[in-house]
Design a protein around this motif. Sequence first.
Motif, mmCIF file in Angstrom:
data_model
loop_
_atom_site.group_PDB
_atom_site.id
_atom_site.type_symbol
_atom_site.label_atom_id
_atom_site.label_comp_id
_atom_site.label_asym_id
_atom_site.label_seq_id
_atom_site.Cartn_x
_atom_site.Cartn_y
_atom_site.Cartn_z
ATOM 1 N N LEU A 39 -26.008 -28.356 27.152
ATOM 2 C CA LEU A 39 -25.664 -29.767 27.074
ATOM 3 C C LEU A 39 -24.281 -29.984 26.462
ATOM 4 O O LEU A 39 -23.475 -30.776 26.973
ATOM 5 C CB LEU A 39 -26.722 -30.516 26.256
ATOM 6 C CG LEU A 39 -28.114 -30.613 26.902
ATOM 7 C CD1 LEU A 39 -29.094 -31.262 25.939
ATOM 8 C CD2 LEU A 39 -28.051 -31.384 28.215
ATOM 9 N N VAL A 40 -23.999 -29.289 25.361
ATOM 10 C CA VAL A 40 -22.711 -29.460 24.688
ATOM 11 C C VAL A 40 -21.564 -29.033 25.603
ATOM 12 O O VAL A 40 -20.559 -29.751 25.752
ATOM 13 C CB VAL A 40 -22.680 -28.666 23.370
ATOM 14 C CG1 VAL A 40 -21.261 -28.636 22.792
ATOM 15 C CG2 VAL A 40 -23.630 -29.275 22.362
ATOM 16 N N THR A 41 -21.702 -27.853 26.225
ATOM 17 C CA THR A 41 -20.632 -27.361 27.106
ATOM 18 C C THR A 41 -20.434 -28.273 28.307
ATOM 19 O O THR A 41 -19.308 -28.606 28.678
ATOM 20 C CB THR A 41 -20.952 -25.934 27.590
ATOM 21 O OG1 THR A 41 -21.167 -25.082 26.456
ATOM 22 C CG2 THR A 41 -19.796 -25.373 28.414
ATOM 23 N N ALA A 42 -21.556 -28.661 28.929
ATOM 24 C CA ALA A 42 -21.460 -29.526 30.105
ATOM 25 C C ALA A 42 -20.830 -30.869 29.753
ATOM 26 O O ALA A 42 -19.989 -31.386 30.505
ATOM 27 C CB ALA A 42 -22.844 -29.729 30.709
ATOM 28 N N LEU A 43 -21.213 -31.427 28.613
ATOM 29 C CA LEU A 43 -20.671 -32.738 28.225
ATOM 30 C C LEU A 43 -19.192 -32.653 27.861
ATOM 31 O O LEU A 43 -18.400 -33.524 28.236
ATOM 32 C CB LEU A 43 -21.469 -33.295 27.049
ATOM 33 C CG LEU A 43 -22.891 -33.783 27.381
ATOM 34 C CD1 LEU A 43 -23.638 -34.150 26.106
ATOM 35 C CD2 LEU A 43 -22.843 -34.977 28.329
ATOM 36 N N VAL A 59 -18.541 -33.832 36.935
ATOM 37 C CA VAL A 59 -19.924 -33.410 37.152
ATOM 38 C C VAL A 59 -19.973 -32.048 37.838
ATOM 39 O O VAL A 59 -20.751 -31.168 37.454
ATOM 40 C CB VAL A 59 -20.680 -34.462 37.994
ATOM 41 C CG1 VAL A 59 -22.066 -33.943 38.369
ATOM 42 C CG2 VAL A 59 -20.788 -35.765 37.227
ATOM 43 N N MET A 60 -19.117 -31.860 38.863
ATOM 44 C CA MET A 60 -19.142 -30.622 39.649
ATOM 45 C C MET A 60 -18.763 -29.403 38.819
ATOM 46 O O MET A 60 -19.259 -28.305 39.060
ATOM 47 C CB MET A 60 -18.206 -30.749 40.847
ATOM 48 C CG MET A 60 -18.694 -31.708 41.920
ATOM 49 S SD MET A 60 -17.552 -31.809 43.325
ATOM 50 C CE MET A 60 -17.580 -30.106 43.897
ATOM 51 N N PRO A 64 -21.925 -26.515 36.083
ATOM 52 C CA PRO A 64 -21.847 -25.047 36.174
ATOM 53 C C PRO A 64 -21.290 -24.400 34.910
ATOM 54 O O PRO A 64 -21.701 -23.298 34.544
ATOM 55 C CB PRO A 64 -20.912 -24.821 37.374
ATOM 56 C CG PRO A 64 -21.008 -26.067 38.182
ATOM 57 C CD PRO A 64 -21.201 -27.164 37.182
ATOM 58 N N SER A 65 -20.347 -25.081 34.236
ATOM 59 C CA SER A 65 -19.787 -24.529 32.997
ATOM 60 C C SER A 65 -20.860 -24.417 31.921
ATOM 61 O O SER A 65 -20.940 -23.407 31.203
ATOM 62 C CB SER A 65 -18.640 -25.407 32.491
ATOM 63 O OG SER A 65 -17.577 -25.446 33.422
ATOM 64 N N GLY A 66 -21.702 -25.447 31.810
ATOM 65 C CA GLY A 66 -22.796 -25.392 30.848
ATOM 66 C C GLY A 66 -23.780 -24.291 31.173
ATOM 67 O O GLY A 66 -24.273 -23.585 30.274
ATOM 68 N N ALA A 70 -24.658 -20.946 28.874
ATOM 69 C CA ALA A 70 -26.033 -20.652 28.468
ATOM 70 C C ALA A 70 -26.456 -19.261 28.936
ATOM 71 O O ALA A 70 -27.095 -18.510 28.191
ATOM 72 C CB ALA A 70 -26.978 -21.712 29.034
ATOM 73 N N MET A 71 -26.097 -18.894 30.182
ATOM 74 C CA MET A 71 -26.481 -17.588 30.704
ATOM 75 C C MET A 71 -25.767 -16.454 29.974
ATOM 76 O O MET A 71 -26.330 -15.386 29.762
ATOM 77 C CB MET A 71 -26.190 -17.518 32.200
ATOM 78 C CG MET A 71 -27.092 -18.402 33.055
ATOM 79 S SD MET A 71 -28.855 -18.069 32.801
ATOM 80 C CE MET A 71 -28.955 -16.363 33.326
#
Length: 234
Positions: A39-43, A59-60, A64-66, A70-71
């Motif tokens: 969530l933090v990375t995506a936001l 959004v695009m 994927p960055s989030g 996480a992975m």
Amino acid sequence: MAKKDQPEKPKRRAQLAQAYRMTKQSDPKIGLVLLGLFLVTALVVGGLLWLVFHPVIGVMIGLPSGLLAAMFVFGKRAEKAAYSQVEGQPGAAAASLGMLRKGWEVKPGVAFTKNQDIVHRVVGRPGIVLVGEGNHNRVRNLLTVEKKKHARMVEVPIFDIVAGDGKGEIPVKKLPRHIMKLPRSLRPADVTDVLQRLRALDAMRPQAPLPKGPMPQSARAARQMMRGQSSRGR
């Protein structure tokens, strides 16, 4: 190509689920950590791109960055959890050596004693790497014998390592990195020739009965999933 990839998706999901369950046993908060990181990375990434360029771009690229963040963290934690489960058990070094990537030929249990002292062999561009685990003094003697046997078969650099936490030993979790840093002196064709010559030596002795630890399946599965997500994000 699409038909070939379809059967792999359930297999990858099963591997990821197995790696997650194994990791959660020693890291109960892994789910919350990954969700928070996603969530933090995506936001952050998505929000910046939203403001600077366009909401669609935010959004695009943000999602994927989030997921990649996480992975990546999940892969590291799964690997750490896997090492903690096998460390100190017979065959732990063999499980760790299974994490070596393409270009390394690993043969567990080329020599062993009734006291569970074991020598594993890795062949790659540096030459031959003999890795012993067990009682330090006994495994050192076993490594000396094996080094002489291998030297009679091939004329390449031969390294010997004792896996463990004692003085002059390499911790199990650091074995792959330590081996990959060894100086490379052989060409790929030379490695193939060495492997062919060693087959005669291997044919003259039994294989050690090694316990199968969880690391090759769990930690490697997490890495594979992480690389798969990375390639799809490009």
